[in-house]
Scaffold this active site. Structure first.
Site, PDB file in Angstrom:
ATOM      1  N   GLU A  38      46.455  -7.445  36.413  1.00 32.22           N
ATOM      2  CA  GLU A  38      47.903  -7.170  35.795  1.00 32.22           C
ATOM      3  C   GLU A  38      48.230  -5.840  35.903  1.00 32.22           C
ATOM      4  O   GLU A  38      49.297  -5.480  35.521  1.00 32.22           O
ATOM      5  CB  GLU A  38      47.880  -7.821  34.537  1.00 32.22           C
ATOM      6  CG  GLU A  38      47.227  -7.307  33.304  1.00 32.22           C
ATOM      7  CD  GLU A  38      47.439  -7.885  32.062  1.00 32.22           C
ATOM      8  OE1 GLU A  38      47.607  -9.109  32.056  1.00 32.22           O
ATOM      9  OE2 GLU A  38      46.996  -7.467  31.027  1.00 32.22           O
ATOM     10  N   HIS A  73      47.719  -3.635  38.311  1.00 29.49           N
ATOM     11  CA  HIS A  73      48.076  -3.066  39.713  1.00 29.49           C
ATOM     12  C   HIS A  73      48.797  -4.187  40.639  1.00 29.49           C
ATOM     13  O   HIS A  73      49.194  -3.963  41.867  1.00 29.49           O
ATOM     14  CB  HIS A  73      46.844  -2.608  40.568  1.00 29.49           C
ATOM     15  CG  HIS A  73      46.394  -1.250  39.754  1.00 29.49           C
ATOM     16  ND1 HIS A  73      45.129  -1.587  38.974  1.00 29.49           N
ATOM     17  CD2 HIS A  73      46.516  -0.110  39.756  1.00 29.49           C
ATOM     18  CE1 HIS A  73      44.915  -0.427  38.475  1.00 29.49           C
ATOM     19  NE2 HIS A  73      45.713   0.590  38.805  1.00 29.49           N
ATOM     20  N   GLN A 117      39.681  -9.270  33.800  1.00 33.04           N
ATOM     21  CA  GLN A 117      38.588  -9.924  33.932  1.00 33.04           C
ATOM     22  C   GLN A 117      38.226 -10.685  32.761  1.00 33.04           C
ATOM     23  O   GLN A 117      37.612 -11.597  32.632  1.00 33.04           O
ATOM     24  CB  GLN A 117      37.694  -9.290  34.800  1.00 33.04           C
ATOM     25  CG  GLN A 117      36.442 -10.188  35.134  1.00 33.04           C
ATOM     26  CD  GLN A 117      35.515  -9.347  35.851  1.00 33.04           C
ATOM     27  OE1 GLN A 117      35.750  -8.592  36.727  1.00 33.04           O
ATOM     28  NE2 GLN A 117      34.080  -9.524  35.793  1.00 33.04           N
ATOM     29  N   HIS A 136      37.366  -6.126  42.513  1.00 31.59           N
ATOM     30  CA  HIS A 136      38.666  -5.773  42.278  1.00 31.59           C
ATOM     31  C   HIS A 136      39.236  -4.796  43.388  1.00 31.59           C
ATOM     32  O   HIS A 136      38.823  -3.810  43.588  1.00 31.59           O
ATOM     33  CB  HIS A 136      38.858  -4.900  41.166  1.00 31.59           C
ATOM     34  CG  HIS A 136      38.555  -5.854  39.960  1.00 31.59           C
ATOM     35  ND1 HIS A 136      39.335  -6.067  38.972  1.00 31.59           N
ATOM     36  CD2 HIS A 136      37.285  -6.553  39.482  1.00 31.59           C
ATOM     37  CE1 HIS A 136      38.829  -6.930  38.112  1.00 31.59           C
ATOM     38  NE2 HIS A 136      37.584  -7.052  38.382  1.00 31.59           N
ATOM     39  N   CYS A 158      42.102  -3.288  43.410  1.00 26.95           N
ATOM     40  CA  CYS A 158      42.624  -1.961  42.769  1.00 26.95           C
ATOM     41  C   CYS A 158      41.406  -0.833  42.904  1.00 26.95           C
ATOM     42  O   CYS A 158      41.649   0.105  42.801  1.00 26.95           O
ATOM     43  CB  CYS A 158      43.215  -2.271  41.676  1.00 26.95           C
ATOM     44  SG  CYS A 158      42.018  -2.873  40.151  1.00 26.95           S
TER      45      CYS A 158
END
Ligand SMILES: [Zn+2]
Length: 215
Positions: free
Chosen positions: A100, A102, A140, A168, A170
């Site tokens: 949430e 990126h 997460q 991830h 990001c």
């Protein structure tokens, strides 16, 4: 097949992602994607991008469909009374979610264990519960806790353990650019929290190789 309807304000196409009566406004999403392309210095009118806003809007609706899923509806008819009181484990459940912070994907595996209290849930439902919470904008840690608390309360289980291992994008594509970092989070409830032996048994069982693997 997704249902389409016309909203009152303006002529906006609205997609009811799964027929549960809650909607994603695809028209608004599409025009935002067009603006984003412009802001990035792109030409939304060029050939390769012509259908991109529509595709992105639909992809986003799909990847966030968990908001519109109902756990009770999902579990309806899938809880069975049973005397079995040993640990039940479902491991290596693949998931894909969206960070949430990126709006980039994170993905990996979920391992779930629980100690039944006079009832069990159909095994195929556990991956579907994972999807309900994964297909949202997430972090997460919250994903991990939501899966654990949902199972604990819906099954009234003696204990629940959930371990999530994820990569991830990001982290991998930007920022620290660490390609092989695996983020691990866990939530231990009930007996999994209060009894070290139960927790250890769970952790041991989820680490063991898959059926058919040589040790
Ligand atoms: Zn992120």
């Amino acid at each position: 097949m997704a249902k389409r309807s016309i909203k009152r304000r303006g002529q906006q196409l609205v997609e009811d992602v799964n027929g549960m009566g809650r909607s994603v406004d695809l028209t608004v999403l599409q025009s935002l994607v067009t603006e984003m392309l412009l802001a990035l210095g792109e030409k939304p009118g060029r050939n390769g991008l012509l259908k991109t806003p529509e595709r992105v809007a639909k992809a986003l609706a799909f990847m966030t469909q968990g908001y519109h899923r109902d756990i009770d509806h999902l579990l309806n008819g899938a809880l069975f009374p049973i005397e079995y009181d040993e640990m039940v484990i479902v491991k290596d459940i693949d998931f894909f979610s969206m960070c949430e912070h990126h709006l980039l994907p994170f993905y990996g595996r979920v391992h779930v264990g629980y100690l039944p209290n006079k009832k069990v849930v159909g095994l195929s439902k556990i991956p579907r519960i994972v999807d309900v919470f994964a297909r949202r904008l997430q972090v997460q840690e919250r994903l991990t806790v939501q899966i654990a608390e949902t199972l604990k309360s819906k099954l009234n289980a003696h204990g629940v353990g959930v371990v999530v291992e994820a990569r991830h994008l990001c982290m991998m594509m930007r920022g620290v650019e660490k390609q092989n970092t695996l983020a691990v989070s866990s939530s231990m409830l009930g007996a999994f929290r209060s009894q070290p032996q139960t927790r250890l048994e769970f952790l041991k069982l989820i680490r063991r190789g898959s059926v058919g693997d040589s040790d």
